[in-house]
Design an enzyme around this catalytic site. Structure first.
Site, PDB file in Angstrom:
ATOM      1  N   GLU A 119       0.834  -1.208   0.000  1.00  0.00           N
ATOM      2  CA  GLU A 119       0.000   0.000   0.000  1.00  0.00           C
ATOM      3  C   GLU A 119       0.869   1.258   0.000  1.00  0.00           C
ATOM      4  O   GLU A 119       0.404   2.330   0.388  1.00  0.00           O
ATOM      5  CB  GLU A 119      -0.945   0.011   1.220  1.00  0.00           C
ATOM      6  CG  GLU A 119      -1.915  -1.164   1.313  1.00  0.00           C
ATOM      7  CD  GLU A 119      -3.111  -1.088   0.357  1.00  0.00           C
ATOM      8  OE1 GLU A 119      -3.150  -0.151  -0.468  1.00  0.00           O
ATOM      9  OE2 GLU A 119      -3.963  -1.985   0.424  1.00  0.00           O
ATOM     10  N   HIS A 142      -2.755   1.105   8.581  1.00  0.00           N
ATOM     11  CA  HIS A 142      -3.864   0.377   7.954  1.00  0.00           C
ATOM     12  C   HIS A 142      -3.961  -0.988   8.628  1.00  0.00           C
ATOM     13  O   HIS A 142      -2.952  -1.681   8.780  1.00  0.00           O
ATOM     14  CB  HIS A 142      -3.611   0.210   6.450  1.00  0.00           C
ATOM     15  CG  HIS A 142      -4.479  -0.841   5.837  1.00  0.00           C
ATOM     16  ND1 HIS A 142      -5.858  -0.770   5.877  1.00  0.00           N
ATOM     17  CD2 HIS A 142      -4.187  -2.007   5.218  1.00  0.00           C
ATOM     18  CE1 HIS A 142      -6.350  -1.849   5.294  1.00  0.00           C
ATOM     19  NE2 HIS A 142      -5.366  -2.626   4.879  1.00  0.00           N
ATOM     20  N   HIS A 144      -7.086  -4.376   9.888  1.00  0.00           N
ATOM     21  CA  HIS A 144      -8.361  -5.038   9.588  1.00  0.00           C
ATOM     22  C   HIS A 144      -9.133  -5.317  10.888  1.00  0.00           C
ATOM     23  O   HIS A 144      -9.254  -6.479  11.293  1.00  0.00           O
ATOM     24  CB  HIS A 144      -8.100  -6.369   8.848  1.00  0.00           C
ATOM     25  CG  HIS A 144      -7.280  -6.258   7.594  1.00  0.00           C
ATOM     26  ND1 HIS A 144      -6.592  -7.335   7.040  1.00  0.00           N
ATOM     27  CD2 HIS A 144      -7.038  -5.205   6.767  1.00  0.00           C
ATOM     28  CE1 HIS A 144      -5.974  -6.940   5.936  1.00  0.00           C
ATOM     29  NE2 HIS A 144      -6.207  -5.652   5.755  1.00  0.00           N
ATOM     30  N   HIS A 214     -12.900  -4.130   3.951  1.00  0.00           N
ATOM     31  CA  HIS A 214     -11.452  -4.365   3.931  1.00  0.00           C
ATOM     32  C   HIS A 214     -10.797  -3.990   5.269  1.00  0.00           C
ATOM     33  O   HIS A 214     -10.294  -4.855   5.976  1.00  0.00           O
ATOM     34  CB  HIS A 214     -10.819  -3.607   2.748  1.00  0.00           C
ATOM     35  CG  HIS A 214      -9.341  -3.759   2.650  1.00  0.00           C
ATOM     36  ND1 HIS A 214      -8.613  -3.342   1.573  1.00  0.00           N
ATOM     37  CD2 HIS A 214      -8.425  -4.264   3.511  1.00  0.00           C
ATOM     38  CE1 HIS A 214      -7.336  -3.601   1.765  1.00  0.00           C
ATOM     39  NE2 HIS A 214      -7.192  -4.154   2.938  1.00  0.00           N
TER      40      HIS A 214
HETATM   41  O1  2HA Z   1      -0.496  -5.285   3.286  1.00  0.00           O
HETATM   42  O2  2HA Z   1      -3.557  -5.290   4.311  1.00  0.00           O
HETATM   43  O3  2HA Z   1      -4.306  -3.944   2.125  1.00  0.00           O
HETATM   44  C1  2HA Z   1      -1.581  -6.087   3.451  1.00  0.00           C
HETATM   45  C2  2HA Z   1      -2.828  -5.328   3.365  1.00  0.00           C
HETATM   46  C3  2HA Z   1      -3.129  -4.639   2.094  1.00  0.00           C
HETATM   47 ZN    ZN Z   2      -5.514  -4.518   4.080  1.00  0.00          ZN
END
Ligand code: 2HA
Ligand code: ZN
Length: 269
Positions: A119, A142, A144, A214
């Site tokens: 990313e 970032h 999840h 995501h």
């Molecule tokens: O790098 O989560 O969106 C792994 C991720 C990409």
């Molecule tokens: Zn991701």
């Protein structure tokens, strides 16, 4: 083995914060396999010796021209690296990159030739945007988060500020510590330019934005504070789910109670 962190306590502290947060992301179940990425702008810790360090990889293209990043340095999680490994060995699962003067390419300078996150275009575009706005924010995360991602599988929560209002109303601290709320970005392919552009647009109004189905993307002064904003939002999602699984729709704080928080904490929204 020699490390860029040797005899640089301030830089070491920033990288150690990334490692600590990476451990939290794994423990929370938010960082399966190589999931998530972190980049931090470390330019303020760079000295002449670092500026003279030789590249340890070929010149690589960023995939975008980012004029505000001229002469900047970043610590980046490595692509395909695990947060749980980064937590213990940050310089084997991430690297320091230098943006070159064309503002369109970079080299890795330390410690090992670990290619940065998939990313990277979105992370660096965001840092470019933050600098252009004179923002003090240096970290982007970032990840999840399970319950927040789950909410994006329901159309209702993809409407502007619907999820924000539910989350803010679960516990007063959420509005206090995530005062700009949760922005929503309709589904885009991971790592795409479209995702990067939509993220920057949404960051004008929010510090934490949701990539539909995501994960979240958060920015703040340092990595710990970016993590805190995600953590308080996900805590609210957990309270919401706990109430639902007890068999009722939670009342949430009243509009008056929310307004009282806004005034008491001098909040923007
Ligand atoms: O790098 O989560 O969106 C792994 C991720 C990409
Ligand atoms: Zn991701």
């Amino acid at each position: 083995m020699k490390s860029i962190l040797d005899n640089r306590p301030a830089l070491t502290e920033e990288v150690n914060k990334v490692a600590e947060v990476a451990g939290y992301l794994w423990q929370k179940g938010w960082a399966e396999r190589n999931g998530g990425n972190i980049t931090i702008n470390i330019t303020e810790f760079v000295d002449d010796e670092i500026r003279q360090m030789k590249p340890i990889c070929d010149v690589k293209s960023i995939g975008a021209v980012l004029p505000h990043l001229k002469g900047c340095y970043f610590y980046c999680k490595g692509t395909n690296k695990r947060m749980r490994d980064l937590a213990r060995w940050p310089m084997a699962n991430g690297s320091v990159i230098r943006i070159l003067d064309d503002c369109a390419s970079y080299v890795i300078i330390a410690d090992q030739s670990v290619a940065p996150t998939s990313e990277l275009p979105s992370h660096l575009s965001v840092h470019n945007y933050l600098i252009s706005r004179g923002s003090p924010y240096k970290a982007s995360v970032h990840t999840h988060p399970i319950e927040l991602v789950a909410m994006t599988h329901c159309k209702k929560y993809l409407e502007k500020d619907v999820a924000t209002r539910v989350l803010w109303s679960m516990i007063p601290e959420t509005k206090a510590f995530c005062p700009r709320g949760l922005g929503i970005i309709p589904y885009e392919l991971p790592s795409s330019v479209q995702l990067a552009e939509a993220t920057i647009k949404e960051l004008e109004d929010y510090d934490v934005v949701m990539w539909e189905k995501h994960g979240v993307f958060a920015v703040d002064c340092d990595v710990m504070q970016a993590f805190d904003q995600i953590d308080v939002l996900n805590k609210s999602a957990l309270i919401y789910i706990a109430a639902k699984s007890m068999g009722f729709e939670p009342d949430g704080m009243s509009d008056e109670q929310m307004e009282e928080m806004k005034v008491a904490f001098n909040l923007p929204k």
